[in-house]
Design an enzyme around this catalytic site. Sequence first.
Site, short mmCIF file in Angstrom:
data_model
loop_
_atom_site.label_atom_id
_atom_site.label_comp_id
_atom_site.label_asym_id
_atom_site.label_seq_id
_atom_site.Cartn_x
_atom_site.Cartn_y
_atom_site.Cartn_z
N THR A 99 0.89 -1.16 -0.05
CA THR A 99 0.05 0.12 0.00
C THR A 99 0.99 1.45 0.20
O THR A 99 1.05 1.76 -1.04
CB THR A 99 -1.02 0.02 1.22
OG1 THR A 99 -1.66 -1.02 1.27
CG2 THR A 99 -2.09 1.40 1.00
N TRP A 141 1.54 -9.89 3.20
CA TRP A 141 0.92 -9.11 2.20
C TRP A 141 1.45 -9.41 0.95
O TRP A 141 1.04 -10.01 -0.10
CB TRP A 141 0.80 -7.50 2.61
CG TRP A 141 -0.21 -7.01 3.29
CD1 TRP A 141 -1.08 -6.33 2.78
CD2 TRP A 141 -0.62 -7.22 4.64
NE1 TRP A 141 -1.94 -5.92 3.62
CE2 TRP A 141 -1.71 -6.20 4.82
CE3 TRP A 141 -0.10 -8.04 5.68
CZ2 TRP A 141 -2.41 -6.13 6.18
CZ3 TRP A 141 -0.76 -7.74 7.04
CH2 TRP A 141 -1.78 -6.98 7.06
N ASN A 184 -3.11 -11.71 2.90
CA ASN A 184 -4.02 -10.49 2.82
C ASN A 184 -4.64 -10.29 1.59
O ASN A 184 -4.02 -10.02 0.60
CB ASN A 184 -3.25 -9.11 3.49
CG ASN A 184 -4.24 -7.92 3.45
OD1 ASN A 184 -4.88 -7.94 4.44
ND2 ASN A 184 -4.16 -7.02 2.45
N GLU A 185 -5.75 -10.34 1.48
CA GLU A 185 -6.75 -9.95 0.21
C GLU A 185 -6.37 -10.45 -0.94
O GLU A 185 -6.33 -9.78 -1.88
CB GLU A 185 -6.90 -8.26 0.18
CG GLU A 185 -7.58 -8.04 1.75
CD GLU A 185 -7.52 -6.28 1.30
OE1 GLU A 185 -8.44 -5.81 2.29
OE2 GLU A 185 -6.73 -5.63 0.59
N GLU A 266 -9.50 -6.26 9.42
CA GLU A 266 -9.25 -4.84 8.91
C GLU A 266 -10.26 -4.05 8.60
O GLU A 266 -10.77 -4.04 7.59
CB GLU A 266 -8.22 -5.18 7.57
CG GLU A 266 -7.37 -4.04 6.97
CD GLU A 266 -6.58 -4.17 5.85
OE1 GLU A 266 -6.90 -3.39 4.70
OE2 GLU A 266 -5.81 -5.25 5.79
#
Length: 817
Positions: A99, A141, A184-185, A266
Site C-alpha cells: 500500500t 501481504w 492479505n486480500e 481490517e
Amino acid sequence: MHAHPKHAPPAFVSMALAIAGLGASTVALADQTIAVDGTATGRTFAGMGAVSGGGATSVLLRDYVEPQRSQILDYLFKPYFGAAMSELYVEIGGDGNATQGSELSHMHSSSDENYFRGYEWWLMEQAKARNPAIYLDATPWSGPSWLGNNNNLFTQNTATYVANWLNGAKTYHNLDINYVGCRNEKGTDEQYAELLRTTLNSNGLSSVGIHAFDNPGTASNWTWATDLNTNATLDSALVAIGQHTTEGSPPPADVIAIGKPIWDTEEHVYEQGFQCEIDIVKAFNFNYINSKITKTIFWYLITSYYPIENFTNQTVGTASAPWSGSYTISPALWGYAHVGQFTKTGWTFLDGASGNFNGGGSYVTLKAPTGGDFSVIAQTEGANATQNITFNVTGGLAAGPISVWTSNASAQFTQQPSVTPVNGTFAVAMAPNTIYSLTTTTGQQKGSYASPATAPFPLPYYENYDHYNSDFTINGYRPYYHADISGGFELYKRADGTGQCLRQVVNPAANAWGVEWNPYTIVGDPSWTDYQVSADVMPEDATGWASVMGRVNSTGDGYWATPSAYYLSLTQAGAWSFDTVTLSGTTSSVKQLANGKATLLAGSWHNLQIVFSGTSIKGLVDKTQVFSINDSTFKSGSVGLGTLANHNAQFDNLIVNTVGGATPPPTVFVQDGENASDGGAPFDAGGSSSGATGSSGATSSSGATSSSSGATSSSGATSSSGSTSSSGSTSSSGGSAGSSSGAGGGSSGSASSTGGTTGSDSGAGLADAGTSNGGSPSGGCSCRTVDGTSGGSGLGALLVAGVATLRSRRRHRVARP
C-alpha cells in the site's frame, strides 16, 4: 426487586442527568431500559487493535529518539494510559509494496534467513514490554519471488516461510505469536489453509491459531465459510473466520450460525477528528451486535511515514517527523481507549445487553470471567435528543459505583461523576453524538505528554551510511528516515572495503500485494523546491541501472506504487537518462527529457547529481554537466534512490543541499548512540519520560501499569515521576520536573546545528538532563548553539548535530568520482 428510576432518590436522578450536562427539568427518564444479566449468553471477546504494516505504515517510528519514542509507544500500548490496544497485528515483511511501501523479508531467497531485518520485531517487543497480555497476529501481504509464481503464495514454500518467521520471532525475540493469516486480500484456498496448519504443527507451532481468508468485505467473499460445516479438516485448521470491512458487508446468517469465531481483521475508518473516534466505536459495536464478530482490528496503527504516501493522518496520530521529535495524537486514539481501558481479551459479550438505542446509537456490554466486573461501551451517533437509559443489573454482576467516561466533539475521554446503583439499577442521560464507557472497573486515565514543536527536515543533509553499527541487526538493516516504497534497500558493507553503503537487494521482484514500478526508496521533505541532490551509485550488472530521484511528490495511489518524480539513471557503460515518471490511471507513464552517454571516471562507482532551480534543471555525471533543460512538470518534492526492477544496485554519499552550497559534513544522528546503547533490545520498553499527566485513576483494581518510574502504589500500579491527576491519582515520590524516569539518566552537553559540539554524551539512548520545561519535555534534550547559549526550540538541530562522541566515530568520506 429493582427500583424504577422514577422512584430513585432525587440526588440519584440529578446525578444521572448531570452526566449529560442537562437540568432535571429538561428531560424525562426511562426512554429505554436495558437488562444487564450476568447469566446471559454471549460470545467471547477476542480483542481490539490495529495493523502495523500492510504498507510500511510504521517505517519512521523507530527513528524517533527518547523520550518521544517511548511516549508514542505508551499512547499505543500501555494499559490504562492511551489506546490500551489488546492486539497488535503486523505485516510479515515480503520485499514488495503493500500500500504505502514495502517491508524487508526475513528470507529473500530459500537459502537466506535473517530475523532482524525491519522494525516489526522491535515494535512487537515494545508492545509486549508495555503489556505482556497483548496478543500478536501476523499475515503476509507480499512475498519473495521464490514463494510462488504469478503472485500465488498459497504454496508449501509459503507455509514453510511463515513457520520460519514464527519460530524466528520466538528464537530471536522471545515473541510468542498468537495468530497468523494465510495472506492479505488475495483470494481463498482451503487446501492451503489445511497445509499451513499441518506445516505449523510439524514445526512445533500447534498453539498458533490460523484465521482465513482476510479478504475485502463483499458478499461473495463469505461463501467459502459454509464449507466449515462439512469439511472437518478445514474446520480444525482454523481458529477463526477472518474478513475485512465487515461493517459495510456483514456476514450472512448462515455464516454466523456456523458458530466459528468471526473476526474483522481490517476495518477501515477513513475520517478525521472526533468523527473518526466515534465511528471506531460504532464499528466495534456494530460488528458484535449485527454479526457476532468478536474481534475488530483497524487498519492502520499510526501514520509514521511521509505525507506524500497514501491514507495519511487517518489514525490515532501522526509520527512522521522523527528529526524534530514532534508528533500528534488524534481524537481517534480515545476511541480505542473507550474499549481498551474498559475490557480485556477473554471477557464475554452479553447478548441481552447489547443492541441499538431506540433514539439512535448502539451499546455492547461485556463482563469479566470472574469477580462480576462489567463494562458498557456506547455511542449515540445520529441521535437527535438526549436519551435517558436505565440499566437493571442482575446475575451476580458487581453492584459497586459505575465509573463514567465520555467523549464528544469538544472533549475526548473525560471522566464524569460516578453513578451509584440503587438496588442494582442506575440511569444515564446520554447526549447525542457522544461516546460513553460505563464500568465497575477502575484505573482508567487519559495519559498525556507534551510533544516538541515540529521542525523541517534538516538541510543540508549528508548520509554516508558509515556511522551505523557494523552489526546491522541493531538498526534492522535500514538507515534512518529512508522509506522503501518498492523493493528493499539494506545497509551493506562495500566490497572495496572502504565503508558501508545502501544496497537494493530484491532481485527478482517480489510477489507484491500492490502493483510496483521499479524499486525505490524516499527520504526528505516533500515541500523542498530548489535544491541539489547527489549520490554515488553502482549498478551491479550491465543491463540494469541506478538512479537518483528528485522532487518526489507522490508514491502512487495506494495500490499502484508508481511515483511522481524526476529521476536521473545511469548504467555501467555510462548511458544516462533523465526522465519524469507519474501514474496515469493504472499505467506508469515515463517521459524522457534528456539522455546521452557519459565519459565515466575510472572505477565502478559514479556520482549522479540533479540541480533544481525553479524550472531550470541540470544533471551531472561524475561532476561533469551532461544536460541543462527547463521543465515545470514537478515543482517540489523529496529525494529518492532507485533501480531497474530485477536488478541490484548500491548507493553511497547521499547529499541534499541548497543550490551551489559547499559540501556539508556528514549528518550526525543522536539515534546512533541510542541504538548502540541497547544492542537492539527494547531498552525503551515501558519507559515514559517525566511530565506525563493523567486525568484520573492512578489505582487499578486489576493491577494495571500506568507509567514507569518504578514506584508502586498499593494496588500494584506504578505511576510516573512528576505525573499529575485531576481526580486523585498518586505519583511516585521524588519525581522532579525535567528528569527522565523512564530512561534513568541522560547526556549532558549539547551540539550545534552545524556539527560543532560541546560537552559529552554520558547516556546515549537516554533523555538529556541539560534543560527541562517543568517536566513537559521539549524533546527531553537541551539544545545550545556553539557558543553555549540556549537554543530554545532547536530539537531538530540537536537530532542532526549530534554529540562529540558520536562525531568521533564517523569519518568524513569524500564523495567519490
